[in-house]
Scaffold this motif. Sequence first.
Motif, PDB file in Angstrom:
ATOM      1  N   UNK A 263      26.621  49.193  58.112  1.00  0.00           N
ATOM      2  CA  UNK A 263      26.753  49.845  56.811  1.00  0.00           C
ATOM      3  C   UNK A 263      27.284  51.274  56.914  1.00  0.00           C
ATOM      4  N   UNK A 264      26.794  52.117  57.808  1.00  0.00           N
ATOM      5  CA  UNK A 264      27.374  53.465  57.885  1.00  0.00           C
ATOM      6  C   UNK A 264      28.875  53.456  58.174  1.00  0.00           C
ATOM      7  N   UNK A 265      29.321  52.495  58.954  1.00  0.00           N
ATOM      8  CA  UNK A 265      30.758  52.394  59.245  1.00  0.00           C
ATOM      9  C   UNK A 265      31.524  52.027  57.984  1.00  0.00           C
ATOM     10  N   UNK A 266      31.077  50.978  57.300  1.00  0.00           N
ATOM     11  CA  UNK A 266      31.766  50.547  56.086  1.00  0.00           C
ATOM     12  C   UNK A 266      31.648  51.599  54.988  1.00  0.00           C
ATOM     13  N   UNK A 267      30.442  52.138  54.797  1.00  0.00           N
ATOM     14  CA  UNK A 267      30.251  53.142  53.750  1.00  0.00           C
ATOM     15  C   UNK A 267      31.121  54.363  53.999  1.00  0.00           C
ATOM     16  N   UNK A 268      31.215  54.785  55.257  1.00  0.00           N
ATOM     17  CA  UNK A 268      32.056  55.934  55.567  1.00  0.00           C
ATOM     18  C   UNK A 268      33.518  55.663  55.279  1.00  0.00           C
ATOM     19  N   UNK A 269      33.976  54.465  55.638  1.00  0.00           N
ATOM     20  CA  UNK A 269      35.369  54.109  55.383  1.00  0.00           C
ATOM     21  C   UNK A 269      35.641  53.980  53.891  1.00  0.00           C
ATOM     22  N   UNK A 270      34.698  53.435  53.144  1.00  0.00           N
ATOM     23  CA  UNK A 270      34.865  53.331  51.692  1.00  0.00           C
ATOM     24  C   UNK A 270      34.882  54.705  51.035  1.00  0.00           C
ATOM     25  N   UNK A 271      34.004  55.587  51.506  1.00  0.00           N
ATOM     26  CA  UNK A 271      33.924  56.936  50.928  1.00  0.00           C
ATOM     27  C   UNK A 271      35.215  57.721  51.130  1.00  0.00           C
ATOM     28  N   UNK A 272      36.000  57.355  52.137  1.00  0.00           N
ATOM     29  CA  UNK A 272      37.274  58.027  52.385  1.00  0.00           C
ATOM     30  C   UNK A 272      38.372  57.583  51.424  1.00  0.00           C
ATOM     31  N   UNK A 273      38.100  56.532  50.653  1.00  0.00           N
ATOM     32  CA  UNK A 273      39.091  56.031  49.692  1.00  0.00           C
ATOM     33  C   UNK A 273      38.907  56.785  48.374  1.00  0.00           C
ATOM     34  N   UNK A 274      39.918  57.466  47.883  1.00  0.00           N
ATOM     35  CA  UNK A 274      39.774  58.183  46.610  1.00  0.00           C
ATOM     36  C   UNK A 274      39.315  57.253  45.492  1.00  0.00           C
ATOM     37  N   UNK A 275      38.270  57.682  44.773  1.00  0.00           N
ATOM     38  CA  UNK A 275      37.771  56.911  43.639  1.00  0.00           C
ATOM     39  C   UNK A 275      36.707  55.895  43.972  1.00  0.00           C
ATOM     40  N   UNK A 276      36.309  55.802  45.243  1.00  0.00           N
ATOM     41  CA  UNK A 276      35.271  54.851  45.652  1.00  0.00           C
ATOM     42  C   UNK A 276      34.021  55.623  46.058  1.00  0.00           C
ATOM     43  N   UNK A 277      32.866  55.234  45.499  1.00  0.00           N
ATOM     44  CA  UNK A 277      31.601  55.913  45.800  1.00  0.00           C
ATOM     45  C   UNK A 277      30.584  54.870  46.256  1.00  0.00           C
ATOM     46  N   UNK A 278      30.261  54.812  47.556  1.00  0.00           N
ATOM     47  CA  UNK A 278      29.274  53.840  48.037  1.00  0.00           C
ATOM     48  C   UNK A 278      27.870  54.162  47.508  1.00  0.00           C
ATOM     49  N   UNK A 279      27.020  53.143  47.474  1.00  0.00           N
ATOM     50  CA  UNK A 279      25.614  53.332  47.109  1.00  0.00           C
ATOM     51  C   UNK A 279      24.976  54.372  48.026  1.00  0.00           C
ATOM     52  N   UNK A 280      24.186  55.260  47.438  1.00  0.00           N
ATOM     53  CA  UNK A 280      23.484  56.265  48.217  1.00  0.00           C
ATOM     54  C   UNK A 280      22.246  55.704  48.876  1.00  0.00           C
ATOM     55  N   UNK A 281      21.651  56.504  49.732  1.00  0.00           N
ATOM     56  CA  UNK A 281      20.459  56.069  50.445  1.00  0.00           C
ATOM     57  C   UNK A 281      19.421  57.175  50.441  1.00  0.00           C
ATOM     58  N   UNK A 282      18.206  56.815  50.100  1.00  0.00           N
ATOM     59  CA  UNK A 282      17.062  57.699  50.255  1.00  0.00           C
ATOM     60  C   UNK A 282      16.571  57.519  51.685  1.00  0.00           C
ATOM     61  N   UNK A 283      16.639  58.572  52.497  1.00  0.00           N
ATOM     62  CA  UNK A 283      16.321  58.452  53.916  1.00  0.00           C
ATOM     63  C   UNK A 283      14.868  58.085  54.184  1.00  0.00           C
ATOM     64  N   UNK A 284      14.019  58.179  53.150  1.00  0.00           N
ATOM     65  CA  UNK A 284      12.648  57.722  53.347  1.00  0.00           C
ATOM     66  C   UNK A 284      12.593  56.204  53.495  1.00  0.00           C
ATOM     67  N   UNK A 285      13.630  55.537  53.026  1.00  0.00           N
ATOM     68  CA  UNK A 285      13.795  54.105  53.318  1.00  0.00           C
ATOM     69  C   UNK A 285      14.407  54.031  54.708  1.00  0.00           C
ATOM     70  N   UNK A 286      13.556  53.936  55.723  1.00  0.00           N
ATOM     71  CA  UNK A 286      14.025  54.047  57.099  1.00  0.00           C
ATOM     72  C   UNK A 286      14.363  52.698  57.736  1.00  0.00           C
TER      73      UNK A 286
END
Length: 388
Positions: A263-286
């Motif tokens: 997920x961090x790999x895909x989310x990071x790659x998606x976040x680099x695409x203009x206009x795409x915002x991946x789901x956020x994460x609350x780090x307390x969900x470990x």
Amino acid sequence: MIGRARPAPELPAWPQYSDEERGGLIRALEQGQWWRMGGSEVDAFEREFAAYHGAGYALAVTNGTHALELALQVLGVGPGSEVIVPAFTFISSSQAAQRLGAVAVPVDIDPGTYCIGVTAAAAAVTPRTRAIMPVHMAGQVCDMDALAKLSADAGVPLIQDAAHAHGAQWQGKKLGELGSVAAFSFQNGKLMTAGEGGAVTFPDAELYELGFLRHSCGRPRTDRRYLHQTSGSNFRLNEFSAAVLRAQLGRLAGQIDTREERWPVLAGALADIPGVVPQGRDDRCDRNPHYMAMFRLPGFSEERRNAFVDALVDRGLPAFAAFRAIYRSNGFWETGAPDETVDEIAKRCPNTEAISADGVWLHHRTLLGTEEQMHQVAAIVAETLAEL
């Protein structure tokens, strides 16, 4: 139709199975008793599932919707009650309450995690509120600290809709260790599956025993005289499904490990695409099992989002439109709806309105692919957006 500029990667199939499932089915077949009252597979699965989730008890049932309905009934939800649910969820969250004669009260979600908004839930509590149902959206655990405080302050129990959250953890605690009832689904697309099925985990024996009665037509295990002690229905899981689920549970941890890495790999790659915002994460969900790889396209209309999803599917990706706001489905209004209009609910649920129109998700099998495939998936998303 958008051209196939880039072929989709051959992502892992779902469901996954092996000789473990085959062996379990033969084991259930040859024991000679195929229902839970005579066999051993359901009992064994319940023990294993409860232990895996840190729960005192688990009760296997026919499906995830029935798991929610049973959990609500055990906590006293019925006619005259209200149940607070997130407006952004699969409609079973509300229909489970409505089928018991209760009113489902939708509230808005957090725009980053897509989970129930605690402030919105607190504002919806009334003297008739009998339960608050946080949904761990796509495996992201809700803010269980704030919800536990709300539950204690209001004197209203929580029911975790954990249909997306098998194996999830909140600050090192498994869902069964959080002190509230939780309901799970084993439908075909879920993180572990027998085609259909569900489970409820309970923190104590009293609730479990009441759940057992109600899931078996109110009949105690040892009854031989048809002395049904409570009302209920037949929500019993069969032995074959339980045998498959025991095998599915055995590989769940490894699959979660893989999805947590991808997920961090895909989310990071998606976040680099203009206009795409991946789901956020609350780090307390470990530990997030990632039932969905979700992202938003802010500013998209529902129609444009749907066209985008269709284009991804045409290119071979397992893509889906986000859930529709529950109050924007006719089924929500058939029974147990609040005394409000659609527009009134929508006005207090702006985040739900937005993500219902611009949200997209990819099936979790995507995250079982290779790291290289994560970049390939993101590239297809980028190309499709550019050509849409």
